[in-house]
Structures are given as structure tokens and as C-alpha cells.
Enzyme design. Structure first.
Site, PDB file in Angstrom:
ATOM      1  N   HIS A  68     -90.898  27.076  40.386  1.00  0.00           N
ATOM      2  CA  HIS A  68     -90.857  28.055  41.468  1.00  0.00           C
ATOM      3  C   HIS A  68     -89.547  27.963  42.248  1.00  0.00           C
ATOM      4  O   HIS A  68     -88.958  28.976  42.621  1.00  0.00           O
ATOM      5  CB  HIS A  68     -92.048  27.801  42.397  1.00  0.00           C
ATOM      6  CG  HIS A  68     -92.208  28.808  43.479  1.00  0.00           C
ATOM      7  ND1 HIS A  68     -93.048  29.879  43.369  1.00  0.00           N
ATOM      8  CD2 HIS A  68     -91.623  28.914  44.688  1.00  0.00           C
ATOM      9  CE1 HIS A  68     -92.976  30.602  44.458  1.00  0.00           C
ATOM     10  NE2 HIS A  68     -92.130  30.047  45.286  1.00  0.00           N
ATOM     11  N   GLU A 118     -90.234  39.463  46.671  1.00  0.00           N
ATOM     12  CA  GLU A 118     -90.890  38.230  46.219  1.00  0.00           C
ATOM     13  C   GLU A 118     -92.203  38.586  45.551  1.00  0.00           C
ATOM     14  O   GLU A 118     -92.703  39.695  45.687  1.00  0.00           O
ATOM     15  CB  GLU A 118     -91.187  37.338  47.434  1.00  0.00           C
ATOM     16  CG  GLU A 118     -90.043  36.446  47.851  1.00  0.00           C
ATOM     17  CD  GLU A 118     -90.047  35.127  47.097  1.00  0.00           C
ATOM     18  OE1 GLU A 118     -90.817  34.994  46.129  1.00  0.00           O
ATOM     19  OE2 GLU A 118     -89.280  34.230  47.480  1.00  0.00           O
ATOM     20  N   HIS A 139     -96.368  37.125  45.145  1.00  0.00           N
ATOM     21  CA  HIS A 139     -97.354  36.172  45.638  1.00  0.00           C
ATOM     22  C   HIS A 139     -98.612  36.334  44.797  1.00  0.00           C
ATOM     23  O   HIS A 139     -99.659  36.753  45.273  1.00  0.00           O
ATOM     24  CB  HIS A 139     -97.620  36.408  47.125  1.00  0.00           C
ATOM     25  CG  HIS A 139     -97.751  35.141  47.897  1.00  0.00           C
ATOM     26  ND1 HIS A 139     -98.824  34.861  48.696  1.00  0.00           N
ATOM     27  CD2 HIS A 139     -96.961  34.053  47.951  1.00  0.00           C
ATOM     28  CE1 HIS A 139     -98.663  33.659  49.230  1.00  0.00           C
ATOM     29  NE2 HIS A 139     -97.546  33.156  48.796  1.00  0.00           N
ATOM     30  N   ARG A 180     -89.712  36.798  56.019  1.00  0.00           N
ATOM     31  CA  ARG A 180     -88.856  35.718  56.522  1.00  0.00           C
ATOM     32  C   ARG A 180     -87.608  35.499  55.673  1.00  0.00           C
ATOM     33  O   ARG A 180     -86.692  34.813  56.093  1.00  0.00           O
ATOM     34  CB  ARG A 180     -89.662  34.408  56.611  1.00  0.00           C
ATOM     35  CG  ARG A 180     -90.713  34.401  57.712  1.00  0.00           C
ATOM     36  CD  ARG A 180     -91.235  32.987  57.940  1.00  0.00           C
ATOM     37  NE  ARG A 180     -91.743  32.404  56.716  1.00  0.00           N
ATOM     38  CZ  ARG A 180     -92.988  32.539  56.259  1.00  0.00           C
ATOM     39  NH1 ARG A 180     -93.865  33.238  56.949  1.00  0.00           N
ATOM     40  NH2 ARG A 180     -93.349  31.974  55.133  1.00  0.00           N
ATOM     41  N   GLN A 203    -103.656  30.392  51.840  1.00  0.00           N
ATOM     42  CA  GLN A 203    -103.358  30.394  53.260  1.00  0.00           C
ATOM     43  C   GLN A 203    -103.457  31.827  53.770  1.00  0.00           C
ATOM     44  O   GLN A 203    -103.432  32.761  53.000  1.00  0.00           O
ATOM     45  CB  GLN A 203    -101.971  29.849  53.495  1.00  0.00           C
ATOM     46  CG  GLN A 203    -100.957  30.475  52.561  1.00  0.00           C
ATOM     47  CD  GLN A 203     -99.705  29.660  52.451  1.00  0.00           C
ATOM     48  OE1 GLN A 203     -99.256  29.137  53.449  1.00  0.00           O
ATOM     49  NE2 GLN A 203     -99.136  29.558  51.283  1.00  0.00           N
ATOM     50  N   GLU A 220     -97.179  24.404  53.438  1.00  0.00           N
ATOM     51  CA  GLU A 220     -96.572  25.738  53.489  1.00  0.00           C
ATOM     52  C   GLU A 220     -97.205  26.591  54.575  1.00  0.00           C
ATOM     53  O   GLU A 220     -97.293  27.817  54.444  1.00  0.00           O
ATOM     54  CB  GLU A 220     -96.667  26.396  52.110  1.00  0.00           C
ATOM     55  CG  GLU A 220     -95.818  25.642  51.104  1.00  0.00           C
ATOM     56  CD  GLU A 220     -95.878  26.185  49.689  1.00  0.00           C
ATOM     57  OE1 GLU A 220     -96.430  27.262  49.486  1.00  0.00           O
ATOM     58  OE2 GLU A 220     -95.352  25.501  48.797  1.00  0.00           O
ATOM     59  N   SER A 221     -97.643  25.928  55.632  1.00  0.00           N
ATOM     60  CA  SER A 221     -98.162  26.685  56.769  1.00  0.00           C
ATOM     61  C   SER A 221     -97.143  27.754  57.147  1.00  0.00           C
ATOM     62  O   SER A 221     -95.942  27.508  57.147  1.00  0.00           O
ATOM     63  CB  SER A 221     -98.404  25.760  57.955  1.00  0.00           C
ATOM     64  OG  SER A 221     -99.536  24.958  57.705  1.00  0.00           O
ATOM     65  N   GLN A 222     -97.673  28.924  57.506  1.00  0.00           N
ATOM     66  CA  GLN A 222     -96.814  30.107  57.630  1.00  0.00           C
ATOM     67  C   GLN A 222     -96.095  30.213  58.972  1.00  0.00           C
ATOM     68  O   GLN A 222     -96.273  29.379  59.853  1.00  0.00           O
ATOM     69  CB  GLN A 222     -97.681  31.340  57.430  1.00  0.00           C
ATOM     70  CG  GLN A 222     -98.190  31.452  56.017  1.00  0.00           C
ATOM     71  CD  GLN A 222     -97.070  31.716  55.050  1.00  0.00           C
ATOM     72  OE1 GLN A 222     -96.416  32.735  55.117  1.00  0.00           O
ATOM     73  NE2 GLN A 222     -96.814  30.778  54.161  1.00  0.00           N
ATOM     74  N   GLY A 248     -82.874  38.206  43.500  1.00  0.00           N
ATOM     75  CA  GLY A 248     -83.987  38.397  42.582  1.00  0.00           C
ATOM     76  C   GLY A 248     -84.908  37.214  42.617  1.00  0.00           C
ATOM     77  O   GLY A 248     -84.759  36.314  43.446  1.00  0.00           O
ATOM     78  N   SER A 269     -91.238  34.633  38.361  1.00  0.00           N
ATOM     79  CA  SER A 269     -92.532  33.968  38.422  1.00  0.00           C
ATOM     80  C   SER A 269     -92.987  33.879  36.979  1.00  0.00           C
ATOM     81  O   SER A 269     -93.247  34.899  36.350  1.00  0.00           O
ATOM     82  CB  SER A 269     -93.481  34.820  39.274  1.00  0.00           C
ATOM     83  OG  SER A 269     -94.810  34.414  39.079  1.00  0.00           O
TER      84      SER A 269
END
Lengths: 996, 275
Positions: A251, A322, A324, A345, A480, A551-553, A785, A788
């Protein structure tokens, strides 16, 4: 002491959510219910007096006009079943957080609030008044529609046993567990089987080669000596292991894209490729930029969180897309919400930070009417569709960023993993306080500051988890839920801080958390030293390694100079944003992490970032052969046209589009829906990011995974062409278009699980070759770019792999948005043109798919010819000669003609004989071939000469006229009328499938 | 010498239409237009008393987590202003008492309603008597709607406007009153300044999608009895230029967008007023 406040609607007030749920219970689950009412429950863990509880219930928690409340008793009555759904401990509860803040303002007392919702269900009774709704039905409603057991708990109550005076006992989902943070040491000096076990058990996703490198690193004498100074030995700490696993994950490191690949082209040639990323993507951009010379408008490519290009002398544009996917498979709502606020972000943390101005979303799902049995752990595609749609709605709308463009793609192979592409663009002043904004700098001594949300166990192992297929043991903590308002408050604050010059550098906390954000930025100074004990936590009980990689947002990491830190922190306090100094950047060459006084990580920066050797892989291309379909031209082409318009990949997506705010920020110019009654499908979006100028930007996308079944080279070429021609269609100039490539692949590394890995890697190689060929031919540089690579599902013997999918997004600059063109016909009497040549290219088409076939004649992009068309077409648009312009994509010319007509509320009279074509003798093939680089354009008779003169040398033809009556009339190759359809009927067929 | 007029646009905690709202004020030639973060009001570095036109823009205050604008209203009602013996609400009350203008759009309208400032019958500006609740469709929707304007309304903002075409973008826009009496009073006193209507802006409608949320009597916006406080669900600040119109590529339209007229009316009123 915990109390429950329950809020319900007054008698006679419509419960729109309850009604929506009822519709879904009946429509999706086929369970018949009579009524569904909802009750919101606030469980308050605190020390409130009865008076304060009542004040809270009366004040912020309920609306006196339409609602009533109950404290510590049940609100519901007279039902068959009651299902209460609440969060499991530690899951983000945004409403609970807001309620706690409101109660604190009201009473001055700190409380914790946990929310849940009751669905109060009344069943249908037969004539004997027997209950027709069983407990089993209620359980199905709970598990298949209302609750996701990964993140939610639910309680089912039988109406017969219900006592409203007693109600339900408060349930406080507080995170329990001991608060004894500790760091474990692991001995890597062990047999290889043990190394493999360590990697698997800890979800590290590290290969045996990588584990060996770690083992050997810890034998280095200088490393050991330095470790000794800080109290570490020859064993690796769990924090170090986790940190390296994050940093070296597929990743974060894109190991496959950077691998050395031996590519066998299937014709006896083996080509050595030293990194697809370098030799195809970056090389293309480099060559295009060289050709642009002094006019190069790229500013920062491939190096930051997003790509940066010039908008005008004073402003820069930023863009990033991105995916997800894995989290969205487990929890569609939370996964997708996190996807959109997460990608926000990236542009926000790019350069000195950009204000966010648009979102674009592309989702790939299995068909929502999927009716076969579902494999284990897979949610029904309709649930994924609705959950993802809603997650992105909340993330985008609540952040105040318009969703201007997007697309939905359907294929059964997205059952195992849906693809959730989220993209965001931003704008930043070209210079701030005298310095350029597109670069980053950190000096030793600068402070490491974290802002925004707090750290919990959420999102642990997100980066490594998404580097694997979805399997039985996929971790729940990887899921999350984003919090758009915490993020909005933080971005509001940071934009003020940016303009006042209060920080030097900004980056986001995404995959890998602090380990990645601090690890990456520490490269700019040459090291860092931070103390994890200073991090603000959501709840106690986190071990140092968890704090490091969580990885808390809603968090950004900043470099702030010591002399500005007081001003920075006091502005944060004022604007109600948490900001914490964690340590400082150094030039020591070491990534040094402490927990209090104890060192938990000490890794050489060079080893952390460059210690990973290049992978070596093999790719072998063997062109697949599919059966050619065997069906004759249907007699009823009008009926065929309607069938095509009702295909999921072609039909209207308006029901989704309207649920996204596409106009906030006030610069909307070409909306996603257009035409005489605002419901035709636009090719691309045009917006004005600055309201005091008519300069604008164009956003478009291209995606066509079905072509991968034949050749991923042409899949990629067609995706790029589609993204480019969509932008051209609304008025973007070819020479001011930038591209973004997002590859979603199925595992392309050969292994026991993936015996066909070499073929899949060859598909990736070919897609990249196409990217190089087409982008260089068009002069459209990629500026950023993402890839995944493990979009597979494997549980037991069931393996589902997605079709290799490239999403290509384009961002263009338009000098004057007032020149933009939309796709709807404008006036009766206008002339209808087809631009570009139609070949017999039905391989992978929607027309073949309708007949259950793939075929082999995949559409090909003739980039030179296309470019020679796009440039004069743009000049014609700029000169105001084009009334409407619509590109041909899924469903070909036939679908484009129908859409053009019904969007404008008029009709068309068209003769297929005039269409420039090659090798086609059938009407259906001419109508539905998906040849690339084609448009349907209408031109007013007065502009005819000028338009045709501009297009001299291009392949194009006048094929008919716009007629006042709403009819699509098409004459076939044999001279007879083959289609005569009311455009309202065509539109109805097109609108029906997804109008739920 | 005409009055110098100052507009304030409040932002923060989830507000997101502040930029275009401020742009509308600038186009309407306010002498000063400030976008002010609510923390500046709560810290006392800014105060409402220094302005004449208060804009409450659209967005999602606190995520609308407790119902639209509920947590936002709670803050204004109860949070204290640092260094002063007052709540933010007291500044609002002074602003109203001074006869100045307030415009709430979408989330700003929801806020005014939940604070009780609209309709504010009999001068009770802290009693909620109407609300905006979930759309009948149960979903957020972005679509353009036609609005009938009541020519007899005391509303300052809609003076001289015969009809409007603007986008709605909300999930909680269905207007409901506490009881029939209040509804009847709103009608009688002309406080229903704008209603969702047919394409000619003549007849109010209950038909979806022309009435996008099921609002009672098609009510899209109301004012108080002085006409100086006005709230509406559709977004006038989203239609400031003809290229905002969904059909600008096919219709002949004036250069200026329809929404600007509301802001021009505000400016004209304030310029001739005396404070």
C-alpha cells in the site's frame, strides 16, 4: 451512573427514515411489515441531575415542535418487534460526540454520550390476527439491513414482553481493558517458518525475503551499538516491526509498480522492465514536460500527497484520487465515508496546503439485483451500494465540497471487493508570505505537531490489510468511521494558520498513521524524535505500537518552528481544535520514537525508506480467445435500444447524483445533470473555483474494465481516451489537461493462491504500456496516481477477483467557462454530426454483454487521429460554433443519439448510411459498436460552414437534423426506417433501473 | 451622505457556504464584508454590534448530528462570550432590537427557526414554534425549484421580486408548524415570503419534486413581522451569475443571477436606514 434519553416523533408526524426502512424491508428482504418508527437513544454516562437530564432532552436533543422524549423509560409502545442498534466499544460515534459537547455547554458538566437507534416494527396481521412477523424475520431485518455486526451490536425485543415503564437498561459501550501500555520484544533470530508465522499472526503482510532482511539488519554491529545507547538490544520491538511493516507495505511502497519485471510478450520476446512506475508513468510525464519547455504548467508531480499544476499566475490546482476498497467491503458506510474524508486530506496536506474545491467519486459494484447465494462474509451488493453512497454523501456534503463528477460501474466480479474511488481537488495561492506553496521544507529543530482527532485503535493495520485479499481473519479494527465535522473544523483552522505562516510543512495522517506521516516528513530534515506518550488518546489502553500505526481519522501532522508554536497552539485552542507537540525533527539520520523515557523505535532513516530491495517478478502475456457471439440483427431495434438504455452501466445515475451536493461553493457551471428538465447525463463537470474570474476547471473520468477481458492494453487506452474526450466535449483544451491514474488490480504475483499471477502481471504491464503510449500522444501528463493491487476475495474454495480496472481522471483548465458546451440538443433544425470513425469494435461491449458474450474485437484508440480531431473540435467550441456535444462510450452511437435527444426534449432524424464507418454491415453493430474518440455534435445551420471548415481533414459527417417532435427516427443502412421511438419512452427506459 | 453598510457572514463548526454568501454581499455593494469565524465572536474579538447585515449561511452545523442546527442553536443560546457578561444570544437579541437585517439560508434558516428567531411571533425571539424536519423522501437532494413570492409580505429581501428559481440542497427542509393556529397566523400576516411553486412562480405546490421536501403549504421561507429577519431553504447565493443556472447553455438569461436581488434589497434598505 448512566441514563437513557429516548426521542421519538409525536403522533401524526411523519417518520421519513422509518418509512424508508420499511420500504427496504419490503422491497429488499421481501418481509411484509406494516409500520416502522424510529427512536433515537442517547445513553449518557455522567453525573447529571434529573433536572439537567430533562433540560438536555428538552433542549439540544429533541425538537419540541415534532418530537417528544422519555427519560429512563421506554418511548416505544404497541409494536411487534423492537430492534435497537448501537455501536460496539471504540467505534466512532459522531452524534454521541456532538451530544456530549452540547450537554457540556448546557450544564457545564463533562459527560460521555453513546447513541443507538430503535426501529419499532409493527407486523401485518392476517384475518385471524395471528402474528405474521416472527423472531426469525426480526433477526433477518437486523442482520441483513439494520446492523453491521462488525461495528454494531443489536438487541431484539418482543413486543409481548415489553414494559415501557421499565424500558431498556442503559448499555455503555465503553472501551474496557487494562491500561498498562507495554512494548514487546520479538526475537527474529529464528527459523524461517517462525519468521513466516510472525508475519502472518501480526498481520504484517511481510514476505519471507523481507523478514530475512529485518533479521539481518539486527545483526549489524553499528546498529546494535547505537541501539544499546538508548536501551534497545538485538531483538526487534513490536513497534519497530509494525512501523517497518507499514512503511514497506504494498500500500505504501508500491512494490509491484517498482518491481523489476521480465515480461514475455507471448511472441517469443522477453523484455526487462525496471519499474513500471518509472518507465511508463513517470517517463511519460517527464517527456511531456520536456516538450512543453518554458510553458510547462506542472509544478509538483508524484512527490507529494497530490499532484500540483498551475491554474494561473496567482493560483495552483491540486488533485488526487484514492481508493478505499477493503474497508468498504466490510463496512460500506464507514469505509466509504473514511475514503472521501481521507482523500480530502491529500490535497489538503499537499505543498503548504490547499483549500478543497471539488470531489469526484467512482464506484464499482456487483449488480444491486444480485440474486445468487452470497459467499461468506460478503454483504449484499445493494447494501454495499447504499452504504457506500451514503458514506460518501455524508463525507462530501458535510465537508462543504461539491461532488461534481463521478460514475457507477457494475460487474459481478466486484462482489468480493467493491471499488470505491474518491478524488478531491484543491486550490492554493501560488505564493504565500513571499514563498512558493508547492514545495515542502523542514529544518532540524522544527517541532512535530499533530492536530485534529484523537488516536484510538481504529484503523490499525489498514495499510497492511489492504495489501492482502479479504479473508476470514480480516481484522475488525481495520474498519473506521470518519468524522467530517472534526475535519472541517481542523481544515478551517489550518487554512488560517497557513495564511498567517504559522507552520512550515503539512502532511496528512492516512495509511500507517504517525509512523507514515512522521516517517515521511522526517526525510526532509533527516530524522526525528517524538514521544508517543504525549499523543491525545480516545480512551486509555493503547500500546505504543498501536498509537504509532493507528489510522484514526481527521489528523494532520505539521512541522512548526519553535518561535511560532505558541501562536499556532493558541489559534488552535481558540478555534476548538486539538493540537499537540509530539517531539521535533532532527538531522540525526534516525527515526527515534519514545514512549515517555523508554525508546520503542530506533531505526535508521535510510533503512526505513530504502532498505527494501526491489522485487523481481515474471509476467507472461497470452492473448485470450473468446467465443464470437452468434446472433443476428434483431428485427426490433427500437426495443433493443430500450434494452440498452436500461443496462446498469448505461442507465441514469440521477438518483445518486442528486443526493450529492454538486453546487456548494457557488462556482457550478456544468452540472452532472443537464438539459431541458435537468436530467441529461453530462460528460464532465465545469466549475469556477474563484468567483471573481471566468477562468474555470474541467473534471472528467474514464473507466471501462470490461475491455480487460480481451486486452488490458486497450482497456487502459480506452479509459484514458474516455477521460480526455469527456473533458474535450465540454470545452477543455487538450493542451491544458492533466491526468491521474488509479490502478485497481487483482493480485498479479504468482503464488499458490494465484496460479495465473504472471498473466495478471502481464495485463498490468500492458495497461502501463498503453498509458505511456496514449498520454504521450495526447500530451496529457499524469501528475499523481495510486494503485491497489490485492482486490481479491478468498474464503475457502471461493475466490473472486475483480477485472483489472484503471480509473483515469482528468483535470483541465478552461480560459472562459462561458464557452462551455453541454450534451443536450438545443434547437429544432440544428444539424447533427458524428465525429470520428466507427469500426466493428464490439468486443467487451455492452451490446455483446447483453447477449452474454465478450467477443474479441476490442475498441482501439488511434491517438494521433483522435488528437487531430480534439484540437479543431476545441477551436470550434471556443468559437461558439457547437450547440451540443456528447461523447460516445458505453452503448456507442445509438445510446449517445438517444441521450442527446431526450436530454434536450426534442427529436432527431438520422441516417446511418452517412456515418463514417469501416467494416460494418449491420445496423445493430453500427449503433452499438464502442469505437473510441467519437462524438455526436449538433450545430445550428448558420454555423455549418465555419464548423465544417474548422474540421477539414478530420473524419466526420452530417447524419441528420434535430426535429421539434420528441421522436428518435433512424434510417438503416438498407434505407428503411429501423427505429422510430418516442424519446419520452426512451428516457423512461433509461431512468428506470436505478430510480430507487 | 448614505449610510456605510457592513455585512458579516458567520462561519465555523460545519458552515460551508460562507464564501459565496460573502461574494453575494460584495456584488450587492456592501461597503464591508467580513467572513467571521464563530470563535472570534465567542472570544469577543468580533461582535455583531459592529455590523448591519448578519448572514447565516448553509452548511452542517456540528454535522446536524442532533437534528439540523440543533447543536448550533444550543451554542448560541448557552455559550458565554469570553470577557463579557453575555451569551452570544444576547448579541443576536440586540441586533434584532436595533432593527438590523438577518438572512439565514438553508442551515442558517434551520438555525433561526430552532433558536426561535423565526417566525418570532409577538417579538418572542427565543420560542420555537415551527421547525424544519426530514424531507418526505428521506433523503438529501440537490435540485432547482421555482418559488412564488408573496407580494404582500413585509419581507425586506423579496420586495419587488415576482418569482425565483434557485437550488435546494438539503435533507431536512420540510417546514412544519407546532399547530394550525400558527400556520394560519403566518398566512394572515404575510410572513410566508416564498413558497415552492409551479414553473410560472404563481401557484404554491405540494407536488414532489416541485415541492422537494413535502413542506406544509409549500413553505420555502418565512420572515418575522418586521420583515427584517428572513430565512429560506433554497440558496440565493448559489445563483449569482447566469452560468450557475442549470440551463444557461440553452436559454437566454440575464448576466446577473436571480439570487442577487435579495442581497441588493438588503443593501438598499440598510443604506437608507438610520442606526
Amino acid at each position: 451512573m448512566a441514563n437513557r434519553i429516548e426521542i421519538g416523533f409525536r403522533q401524526g408526524i411523519r417518520d421519513a427514515l422509518g418509512e424508508k426502512i420499511k420500504k427496504r424491508i419490503i422491497g429488499h428482504l421481501r418481509i411484509h411489515v406494516d409500520s416502522v418508527r424510529t427512536v433515537e437513544v442517547y445513553t449518557i454516562d455522567g453525573d447529571l441531575t434529573p433536572g439537567e437530564l430533562e433540560k438536555a432532552a428538552r433542549g439540544p436533543l429533541s425538537d419540541p415542535v415534532i418530537q417528544e422524549f422519555a427519560i429512563d423509560r421506554g418511548m416505544a409502545c404497541g409494536f411487534d418487534w423492537l430492534i435497537e442498534v448501537g455501536f460496539r466499544p471504540g467505534v466512532t460515534d459522531n452524534v454521541g460526540k456532538t451530544a456530549a459537547e452540547a450537554i457540556a455547554i448546557l450544564t457545564g458538566k463533562p459527560v460521555r454520550v453513546y447513541t443507538s437507534r430503535q426501529y419499532v416494527i409493527g407486523g401485518i396481521r392476517d384475518r385471524c390476527a395471528l402474528d405474521l412477523l416472527t423472531r426469525a424475520d426480526a433477526e433477518r431485518i437486523a442482520s441483513e439491513l439494520l446492523a453491521n455486526e462488525l461495528i454494531q451490536r443489536c438487541e431484539i425485543i418482543d413486543g409481548h414482553t415489553w414494559d415501557p415503564a421499565r424500558g431498556m437498561k442503559p448499555h455503555v459501550p465503553r472501551v474496557m481493558g487494562e491500561d498498562r501500555p507495554r512494548t514487546e520484544e520479538i526475537d527474529l533470530d529464528c527459523p524461517e517458518e517462525a519468521l513466516i508465522r510472525i508475519s502472518q499472526e501480526r498481520v504484517l503482510a511481510l514476505s519471507i525475503e523481507e523478514m530475512r532482511i529485518l533479521r539481518d539488519y539486527l545483526k549489524n554491529e553499528t546498529v546494535l551499538a547505537r541501539r544499546k545507547e538508548v536501551g534497545l538490544g538485538a531483538r526487534i520491538t513490536d513497534a519497530e516491526l509494525e512501523c517497518l511493516a507499514q512503511t514497506w507495505s504494498e500500500h505504501c511502497k508500491h512494490k509491484i509498480f517498482n518491481a523489476r519485471i521480465a515480461y514475455d510478450d507471448g511472441e517469443g520476446h522477453i523484455r526487462e522492465i525496471d519499474s513500471l512506475f518509472d518507465t511508463c508513468i513517470k517517463r511519460s510525464t517527464r517527456e511531456i514536460r520536456e516538450r512543453m519547455g518554458a510553458g510547462d504548467w506542472c509544478l509538483s508531480v508524484f512527490s507529494d500527497n497530490a499532484g500540483i499544476i498551475r491554474f494561473n499566475d496567482d493560483w495552483n490546482l491540486v488533485f488526487k484520487v484514492e481508493t478505499h476498497n477493503s474497508p468498504s467491503a466490510l463496512d460500506p458506510y464507514g469505509g466509504a465515508l473514511t475514503g472521501i474524508v481521507g482523500v480530502n486530506r491529500d490535497p489538503f496536506g499537499c505543498g503548504k496546503g490547499a483549500k478543497l474545491i471539488f470531489n469526484t467519486d467512482v464506484f464499482c459494484f456487483a449488480p444491486p439485483d444480485y440474486a445468487k447465494p452470497l459467499p461468506k462474509r460478503i454483504l449484499h451488493p445493494r447494501r454495499i451500494y447504499e452504504g457506500v453512497r451514503e458514506g460518501v454523501e455524508h463525507g462530501g456534503n458535510k465537508s462543504g465540497i461539491p461532488t461534481v463528477n463521478g460514475c457507477l460501474v457494475f460487474d459481478e466480479r466486484y462482489l468480493g471487493k467493491p471499488l470505491v474511488y474518491c478524488g478531491t481537488g484543491g486550490i492554493m495561492p501560488a505564493r504565500l508570505n513571499g514563498a512558493p506553496t508547492h514545495t515542502k521544507e523542514i529544518l532540524p529543530g522544527d517541532l512535530v505537531v499533530m492536530t485534529g482527532g484523537r488516536i484510538g485503535k481504529d484503523g490499525i493495520h489498514g495499510a497492511t490489510f489492504s495489501s492482502e485479499e479479504l479473508h476470514e481473519g480480516s481484522p475488525v479494527t481495520a474498519v473506521q468511521i470518519g468524522d467530517p465535522i472534526t475535519q472541517k473544523k481542523m481544515t478551517d483552522f489550518l487554512l488560517v494558520a497557513r495564511d498567517r505562516g504559522l507552520y512550515r510543512t503539512i502532511t496528512d495522517n492516512g495509511a500507517g498513521g504517525l509512523s507514515s506521516s512522521v516517517g515521511e516528513t522526517a526525510r526532509l530534515s533527516g530524522g526525528c524524535e517524538i514521544d508517543l506518550k504525549k499523543s491525545p488518546l480516545k480512551y486509555p489502553g493503547l500500546n505504543p505500537w498501536e498509537i504509532l500505526i493507528s489510522e484514526s481519522q481527521e489528523r494532520m501532522t505539521l512541522a512548526v518552528t519553535p518561535e511560532k508554536i505558541d501562536r499556532f497552539l493558541s489559534l488552535a485552542r481558540k478555534m476548538d481544535v486539538e493540537a499537540t507537540v509530539l517531539g521535533h525533527y532532527t538531522d540525526s539520520g534516525w527515526f527515534h520514537i519514545r514512549y515517555g523515557e523508554e525508546t520503542v523505535v530506533l531505526i535508521e532513516m535510510s533503512f526505513l525508506h530504502d532498505g527494501l530491495p526491489q522485487m523481481s517478478l515474471r509476467a507472461a502475456w497470452t492473448p485470450p480467445r473468446h467465443a464470437e457471439p452468434d446472433f443476428s440483427e434483431p428485427d426490433d431495434l427500437g426495443g433493443a435500444m430500450k434494452e440498452m438504455l436500461s443496462r446498469l452501466n448505461i442507465c441514469s445515475k440521477e438518483s445518486v447524483v442528486r443526493q450529492y451536493d454538486h453546487e456548494v461553493q457557488g462556482g457550478s457551471v456544468v452540472k452532472p445533470v443537464t438539459g431541458v428538465v435537468n436530467d441529461g447525463p453530462s460528460d464532465a463537470a465545469v466549475i469556477r473555483p474563484l468567483l471573481d474570474t471566468f477562468e474555470g476547471i474541467v473534471v472528467a473520468n474514464g473507466i471501462c474494465p470490461r475491455y480487460s477481458d480481451i486486452d488490458a492494453y486497450h482497456m487502459a487506452a480506452c479509459a484514458i481516451d474516455e477521460a480526455v474526450r469527456n473533458a474535450i466535449a465540454v470545452g477543455a483544451p487538450l493542451n491544458r489537461l492533466a491526468g491521474l491514474d488509479n490502478f485497481c488490480w487483482c493480485d498479479p504475483v504468482r503464488s499458490e493462491k494465484t496460479p495465473d499471477g504472471e498473466y495478471k502481471l502481464a495485463q498490468l504491464v500492458r495497461a502501463n504500456m498503453a498509458l505511456y503510449d496514449v498520454t504521450t500522444a495526447y500530451g496529457v501528463p499524469c501528475i499523481s496516481g495510486k494503485d491497489s493491487m490485492k482486490n481479491d476475495y478468498q474464503i475457502g474454495a471461493v475466490r473472486i477477483s475483480i477485472p483489472p480496472t484503471l480509473l483515469f481522471s482528468t483535470l483541465g483548465r478552461m480560459e472562459d467557462v462561458r464557452k462551455a458546451v453541454t450534451m443536450d440538443v438545443k434547437k429544432a433544425g440544428d444539424l447533427v454530426y458524428v465525429l470520428g470513425k466507427t469500426f466493428r469494435e464490439l468486443g467487451g461491449s455492452e451490446w455483446y454483454a447483453l447477449h452474454g458474450a465478450v467477443g474479441n474485437s476490442v475498441p482501439k484508440v488511434h491517438a494521433k487521429t483522435a488528437k487531430a480531431l480534439y484540437e479543431p473540435l476545441h477551436r470550434a467550441i471556443r468559437a461558439g460554433l457547437v450547440a451540443s456535444c456528447h461523447d460516445c462510450s458505453d452503448g456507442g452511437l445509438g445510446v449517445t443519439l438517444a441521450e442527446t435527444a431526450f436530454a434536450g426534449g426534442l427529436g432527431l432524424e438520422v441516417d446511418l448510411k452517412n456515418i463514417p464507418a469501416e467494416g460494418i454491415g449491420r445496423n445493430d453493430e453500427l449503433l452499438f459498436s464502442e469505437s473510441q474518440s467519437r462524438f455526436v455534435v449538433t450545430v445550428s445551420p448558420g454555423s455549418r460552414e465555419a464548423f465544417e471548415a474548422l474540421l477539414t481533414g478530420c473524419t466526420f459527417a452530417r447524419i441528420g437534423t434535430v426535429i421539434p417532435e420528441g421522436v428518435l427516427r433512424i434510417d438503416g443502412l438498407g434505407g428503411q426506417r429501423i427505429i422510430e421511438e418516442d424519446t419520452r419512452a426512451l428516457k423512461a427506459a433509461w431512468q428506470k433501473p436505478l430510480a430507487f | 451622505m448614505p449610510q456605510r453598510i457592513r455585512a458579516i457572514v458567520i462561519t465555523g463548526n460545519g458552515t460551508n457556504c460562507e464564501m459565496e454568501m460573502a461574494h453575494a454581499c460584495k456584488l450587492a455593494r456592501f461597503d464591508e464584508v467580513e467572513i467571521v469565524h464563530i470563535s472570534d465572536l465567542l472570544y469577543g474579538t468580533e461582535q455583531l454590534d459592529d455590523y448591519h447585515f448578519l448572514n447565516l449561511p448553509g452548511g452542517f452545523l456540528d454535522g446536524d448530528d442532533l437534528g439540523s442546527a440543533k447543536a448550533g442553536a444550543n451554542r448560541i443560546l448557552h455559550a458565554a462570550v469570553a470577557g463579557r457578561e453575555e451569551r452570544l444570544y444576547d448579541q443576536f437579541a440586540r441586533f434584532i432590537a436595533a432593527g438590523k437585517l438577518i438572512l439565514g439560508v438553508c442551515n442558517g434558516f434551520q438555525l433561526l427557526v430552532k433558536l426561535g428567531m423565526l417566525p418570532g411571533l409577538d417579538g418572542h425571539y427565543d420560542q420555537q414554534t415551527v421547525t424544519l424536519t426530514f424531507n418526505d423522501s428521506g433523503r438529501f437532494e440537490d435540485r432547482w425549484v421555482y418559488l412564488r413570492v408573496d407580494p404582500g409580505s413585509p419581507c425586506i429581501f423579496t420586495k419587488g421580486i415576482s418569482g425565483l428559481y434557485l437550488p435546494v440542497r438539503h435533507g431536512e427542509g420540510k417546514f412544519v408548524t407546532l399547530d394550525e393556529k400558527i400556520l394560519e397566523r403566518l398566512h394572515r400576516e404575510g410572513l410566508i415570503a416564498v413558497q415552492y411553486s409551479d414553473e410560472n412562480c404563481r401557484e404554491a405546490t405540494l407536488e414532489y419534486p416541485a415541492n422537494p421536501n413535502g413542506a406544509v403549504d409549500g413553505i420555502a421561507g418565512i420572515c418575522n413581522e418586521t420583515g427584517r429577519i428572513f430565512g429560506l431553504m433554497p440558496h440565493p447565493e448559489a445563483y449569482l451569475h447566469r452560468t450557475n443556472h442549470p440551463r444557461w447553455t440553452r436559454e437566454e438569461l440575464p448576466e446577473e443571477g436571480m439570487g442577487l436581488a435579495l442581497f441588493r434589497n438588503a443593501a438598499a434598505f440598510l443604506r437608507s436606514a438610520n442606526f
